[in-house]
Design a protein around this motif. Structure first.
Motif, short mmCIF file in Angstrom:
data_model
loop_
_atom_site.label_atom_id
_atom_site.label_comp_id
_atom_site.label_asym_id
_atom_site.label_seq_id
_atom_site.Cartn_x
_atom_site.Cartn_y
_atom_site.Cartn_z
N ASP A 115 0.84 -1.21 0.00
CA ASP A 115 0.00 0.00 0.00
C ASP A 115 0.86 1.25 0.00
O ASP A 115 0.60 2.20 -0.74
CB ASP A 115 -0.91 0.02 1.23
N GLN A 116 1.90 1.26 0.84
CA GLN A 116 2.80 2.43 0.90
C GLN A 116 3.54 2.62 -0.41
O GLN A 116 3.64 3.74 -0.92
CB GLN A 116 3.79 2.27 2.06
N PHE A 117 4.07 1.52 -0.97
CA PHE A 117 4.76 1.61 -2.26
C PHE A 117 3.82 2.17 -3.33
O PHE A 117 4.20 3.01 -4.13
CB PHE A 117 5.30 0.26 -2.70
N HIS A 118 2.61 1.65 -3.34
CA HIS A 118 1.64 2.09 -4.35
C HIS A 118 1.41 3.60 -4.24
O HIS A 118 1.38 4.30 -5.26
CB HIS A 118 0.32 1.32 -4.19
N ASN A 119 1.28 4.10 -3.02
CA ASN A 119 1.10 5.55 -2.84
C ASN A 119 2.30 6.33 -3.36
O ASN A 119 2.15 7.34 -4.06
CB ASN A 119 0.86 5.88 -1.36
N TYR A 120 3.51 5.88 -3.02
CA TYR A 120 4.73 6.55 -3.49
C TYR A 120 4.84 6.48 -5.01
O TYR A 120 5.11 7.49 -5.67
CB TYR A 120 5.98 5.94 -2.87
N PHE A 121 4.61 5.30 -5.57
CA PHE A 121 4.75 5.12 -7.01
C PHE A 121 3.71 5.95 -7.76
O PHE A 121 4.01 6.51 -8.82
CB PHE A 121 4.63 3.65 -7.40
N THR A 122 2.50 6.01 -7.23
CA THR A 122 1.45 6.82 -7.86
C THR A 122 1.87 8.29 -7.92
O THR A 122 1.74 8.95 -8.96
CB THR A 122 0.11 6.66 -7.12
N LYS A 123 2.39 8.80 -6.81
CA LYS A 123 2.84 10.20 -6.78
C LYS A 123 3.99 10.43 -7.75
O LYS A 123 4.01 11.43 -8.47
CB LYS A 123 3.25 10.59 -5.36
N LEU A 124 4.95 9.51 -7.78
CA LEU A 124 6.07 9.64 -8.73
C LEU A 124 5.57 9.57 -10.17
O LEU A 124 6.08 10.26 -11.04
CB LEU A 124 7.11 8.56 -8.46
N GLY A 125 4.57 8.72 -10.42
CA GLY A 125 3.98 8.63 -11.75
C GLY A 125 3.30 9.91 -12.15
O GLY A 125 3.44 10.38 -13.29
N GLU A 126 2.56 10.51 -11.23
CA GLU A 126 1.89 11.78 -11.50
C GLU A 126 2.88 12.90 -11.79
O GLU A 126 2.59 13.82 -12.54
CB GLU A 126 0.99 12.17 -10.32
#
Length: 176
Positions: A115-126
């Motif tokens: 869940d934490q990785f997904h949040n970080y990766f989503t922000k980096l993707g944005e």
């Protein structure tokens, strides 16, 4: 390079230069007789452009089957030239490729961490710093989750090393 030859050694920093010189000689001689049918490269996300170009030249010269594996989200060698587009750089100009497979099942990592990785990766993707789409690349997609309510991971905060040691010992004692 001359010093390396005199001492019969290879400095890690010169390894790619040697490989490029060997490739130049092989290309000039037209020598294509070789026993290599397959080349497997793991952790491909950590290759730099020079390494990718050498791999492409070797593949074109010897026509071996090339299989690369990696996860661009795990790229840790950007400080020495690895780029987020390593896979695209490899495929560019290389003709027909078999399908790309994405492995989405993760049996090693706890849901809370994913869940934490997904949040970080989503922000980096944005921010266009990582190729990651919230809908397509969910870190939890296909992950088999633990059905129990057992707490698998806790976040511990501490202010100094002594407090860290205390929290660590306390946590271990709780589990015993």
């Amino acid at each position: 390079i001359d010093k390396d030859l005199l001492n019969n050694e290879v400095q890690l920093g010169n390894l790619m230069l040697y490989l490029e010189k060997i490739l130049d000689v092989l290309e000039d001689s037209g020598g294509k007789d070789h026993p290599v049918k397959y080349l497997f490269i793991d952790e491909f996300q950590d290759t730099d452009d020079l390494q990718i170009n050498l791999i492409k030249r070797f593949q074109q010269l010897f026509n071996f089957n090339l299989f690369v594996v990696g996860d661009i989200k795990q790229c840790i060698y950007r400080f020495r030239g690895a780029e987020h587009n390593a896979f695209e750089t490899l495929v560019e100009g290389m003709g027909d490729w078999l399908p790309t497979f994405t492995l989405k099942k993760n049996y090693r990592t706890y849901k809370e961490l994913l869940d934490q990785f997904h949040n970080y990766f989503t922000k980096l993707g944005e921010m266009h710093l990582l190729k990651y789409n919230d809908e397509e690349d969910s870190a939890l997609d296909g992950v088999k989750l633990n059905d129990t309510e057992e707490i698998l991971m806790r976040k511990h905060e501490y202010n100094d090393e002594e407090q860290f040691e205390h929290v660590l010992i306390q946590t271990i004692e709780e589990k015993l």
